[in-house]
Design a protein around this motif. Sequence first.
Motif, PDB file in Angstrom:
ATOM      1  N   ILE A 148     -81.198 -16.918  -2.225  1.00 33.62           N
ATOM      2  CA  ILE A 148     -82.461 -17.658  -2.206  1.00 33.62           C
ATOM      3  C   ILE A 148     -83.544 -16.866  -2.926  1.00 33.62           C
ATOM      4  O   ILE A 148     -84.308 -17.403  -3.736  1.00 33.62           O
ATOM      5  N   VAL A 149     -83.618 -15.564  -2.637  1.00 32.44           N
ATOM      6  CA  VAL A 149     -84.605 -14.700  -3.294  1.00 32.44           C
ATOM      7  C   VAL A 149     -84.374 -14.693  -4.804  1.00 32.44           C
ATOM      8  O   VAL A 149     -85.316 -14.752  -5.598  1.00 32.44           O
ATOM      9  N   ARG A 150     -83.110 -14.631  -5.196  1.00 29.03           N
ATOM     10  CA  ARG A 150     -82.767 -14.592  -6.626  1.00 29.03           C
ATOM     11  C   ARG A 150     -83.216 -15.866  -7.338  1.00 29.03           C
ATOM     12  O   ARG A 150     -83.712 -15.822  -8.469  1.00 29.03           O
ATOM     13  N   ALA A 151     -83.056 -16.987  -6.657  1.00 28.92           N
ATOM     14  CA  ALA A 151     -83.362 -18.271  -7.287  1.00 28.92           C
ATOM     15  C   ALA A 151     -84.825 -18.654  -7.201  1.00 28.92           C
ATOM     16  O   ALA A 151     -85.376 -19.264  -8.136  1.00 28.92           O
ATOM     17  N   GLU A 152     -85.479 -18.276  -6.091  1.00 31.93           N
ATOM     18  CA  GLU A 152     -86.820 -18.816  -5.842  1.00 31.93           C
ATOM     19  C   GLU A 152     -87.882 -17.769  -5.528  1.00 31.93           C
ATOM     20  O   GLU A 152     -89.055 -18.106  -5.389  1.00 31.93           O
ATOM     21  N   GLY A 153     -87.477 -16.507  -5.382  1.00 29.57           N
ATOM     22  CA  GLY A 153     -88.435 -15.511  -4.933  1.00 29.57           C
ATOM     23  C   GLY A 153     -88.470 -15.444  -3.418  1.00 29.57           C
ATOM     24  O   GLY A 153     -87.698 -16.141  -2.734  1.00 29.57           O
TER      25      GLY A 153
ATOM     26  N   LEU B 103     -85.446 -10.213   8.773  1.00 29.16           N
ATOM     27  CA  LEU B 103     -84.524 -10.558   7.695  1.00 29.16           C
ATOM     28  C   LEU B 103     -84.816  -9.738   6.447  1.00 29.16           C
ATOM     29  O   LEU B 103     -83.902  -9.175   5.823  1.00 29.16           O
ATOM     30  N   LEU B 104     -86.089  -9.647   6.073  1.00 28.72           N
ATOM     31  CA  LEU B 104     -86.468  -8.852   4.902  1.00 28.72           C
ATOM     32  C   LEU B 104     -86.108  -7.379   5.102  1.00 28.72           C
ATOM     33  O   LEU B 104     -85.655  -6.707   4.175  1.00 28.72           O
ATOM     34  N   THR B 105     -86.299  -6.894   6.321  1.00 30.54           N
ATOM     35  CA  THR B 105     -85.953  -5.507   6.631  1.00 30.54           C
ATOM     36  C   THR B 105     -84.457  -5.277   6.461  1.00 30.54           C
ATOM     37  O   THR B 105     -84.031  -4.264   5.897  1.00 30.54           O
ATOM     38  N   ALA B 106     -83.650  -6.213   6.933  1.00 29.25           N
ATOM     39  CA  ALA B 106     -82.194  -6.089   6.809  1.00 29.25           C
ATOM     40  C   ALA B 106     -81.771  -6.107   5.344  1.00 29.25           C
ATOM     41  O   ALA B 106     -80.873  -5.354   4.938  1.00 29.25           O
ATOM     42  N   LEU B 107     -82.408  -6.956   4.546  1.00 25.34           N
ATOM     43  CA  LEU B 107     -82.101  -6.999   3.107  1.00 25.34           C
ATOM     44  C   LEU B 107     -82.456  -5.671   2.445  1.00 25.34           C
ATOM     45  O   LEU B 107     -81.683  -5.136   1.638  1.00 25.34           O
ATOM     46  N   TYR B 108     -83.620  -5.130   2.787  1.00 25.33           N
ATOM     47  CA  TYR B 108     -84.059  -3.862   2.211  1.00 25.33           C
ATOM     48  C   TYR B 108     -83.093  -2.739   2.581  1.00 25.33           C
ATOM     49  O   TYR B 108     -82.678  -1.953   1.721  1.00 25.33           O
ATOM     50  N   ARG B 109     -82.737  -2.668   3.849  1.00 26.41           N
ATOM     51  CA  ARG B 109     -81.853  -1.590   4.304  1.00 26.41           C
ATOM     52  C   ARG B 109     -80.456  -1.715   3.692  1.00 26.41           C
ATOM     53  O   ARG B 109     -79.804  -0.709   3.407  1.00 26.41           O
ATOM     54  N   ARG B 110     -80.016  -2.933   3.486  1.00 28.25           N
ATOM     55  CA  ARG B 110     -78.697  -3.130   2.878  1.00 28.25           C
ATOM     56  C   ARG B 110     -78.667  -2.554   1.457  1.00 28.25           C
ATOM     57  O   ARG B 110     -77.729  -1.843   1.090  1.00 28.25           O
ATOM     58  N   VAL B 111     -79.683  -2.869   0.659  1.00 31.75           N
ATOM     59  CA  VAL B 111     -79.719  -2.358  -0.710  1.00 31.75           C
ATOM     60  C   VAL B 111     -79.951  -0.852  -0.712  1.00 31.75           C
ATOM     61  O   VAL B 111     -79.367  -0.117  -1.510  1.00 31.75           O
ATOM     62  N   ASP B 112     -80.787  -0.375   0.198  1.00 32.31           N
ATOM     63  CA  ASP B 112     -81.048   1.060   0.294  1.00 32.31           C
ATOM     64  C   ASP B 112     -79.744   1.805   0.608  1.00 32.31           C
ATOM     65  O   ASP B 112     -79.448   2.848   0.009  1.00 32.31           O
TER      66      ASP B 112
ATOM     67  N   ALA C 191     -91.633  -5.870  -2.446  1.00 34.40           N
ATOM     68  CA  ALA C 191     -93.000  -6.370  -2.558  1.00 34.40           C
ATOM     69  C   ALA C 191     -93.372  -7.242  -1.363  1.00 34.40           C
ATOM     70  O   ALA C 191     -94.492  -7.164  -0.843  1.00 34.40           O
ATOM     71  N   ALA C 192     -92.427  -8.063  -0.925  1.00 34.41           N
ATOM     72  CA  ALA C 192     -92.686  -8.919   0.233  1.00 34.41           C
ATOM     73  C   ALA C 192     -92.927  -8.090   1.489  1.00 34.41           C
ATOM     74  O   ALA C 192     -93.835  -8.371   2.282  1.00 34.41           O
ATOM     75  N   LEU C 193     -92.128  -7.050   1.672  1.00 37.42           N
ATOM     76  CA  LEU C 193     -92.318  -6.171   2.824  1.00 37.42           C
ATOM     77  C   LEU C 193     -93.652  -5.432   2.744  1.00 37.42           C
ATOM     78  O   LEU C 193     -94.321  -5.224   3.759  1.00 37.42           O
ATOM     79  N   SER C 194     -94.027  -5.034   1.543  1.00 38.54           N
ATOM     80  CA  SER C 194     -95.277  -4.285   1.362  1.00 38.54           C
ATOM     81  C   SER C 194     -96.496  -5.098   1.791  1.00 38.54           C
ATOM     82  O   SER C 194     -97.526  -4.529   2.157  1.00 38.54           O
ATOM     83  N   SER C 195     -96.364  -6.412   1.740  1.00 40.27           N
ATOM     84  CA  SER C 195     -97.486  -7.280   2.103  1.00 40.27           C
ATOM     85  C   SER C 195     -97.553  -7.568   3.597  1.00 40.27           C
ATOM     86  O   SER C 195     -98.479  -8.240   4.055  1.00 40.27           O
TER      87      SER C 195
END
Length: 204
Positions: A22-27, A57-66, A111-115
């Motif tokens: 979803i992030v890839r397609a729409e941000g 959810l955003l936190t889980a995405l961030y930690r996964r890539v990290d 960026a989304a987490l930073s906000s």
Amino acid sequence: MAGRRLSREKRRLQLLDTAMAIVRAEGADGLTLARVAEEAGVTKPVAYEHFETRTGLLTALYRRVDDQQIEAANTALRARVGSLEEAVQILAEAYIDCVLHVGKEFGVVTAALSSIAGTEELLREGRERYAGLYLRAVERFVSLPESEGMTLMLGVVGAAEALAREVTSGRLSRADAVRAADRIMLGAVNAARQAAAEAGATSR
């Protein structure tokens, strides 16, 4: 996969894959737990059970890539590394290549987490984790001043992040980004080593 009964871990991975798509397609603006549940073919309570909130959810995405970035660097460093220059080259390539593999989505998630208020600690921990890996890698070949080593590596990570953003946006090539990250890190380490040597000579 959506119609099959999955283990909890596999379901979580499926939801994360769906969220990243979803992030890839729409941000990140269109990313909600309800939307992820719909796209994954599960009920909303399932998504909420795994992540509780959009921030979760955003936190889980961030930690996964990290985690992927750390593992990529560690895997590369397990190979025989005979010099500081080789270690720095490996780290530069691993960081840029991992970001390229993930794509611009990681920048969008960050960026989304930073906000969001209260996520500063999470982002700081991510940078410090990678800086610690850098420091351990270079200290196999050179001893840096204890008070400066971590600070120096945090600066290097910041530079690598900026270069990676330029690559994912198409403004910089992968080769140029790796070369720049390599030179920045090696230059910073050598400068710190030289300063420490000069300070030691002066004190004697």
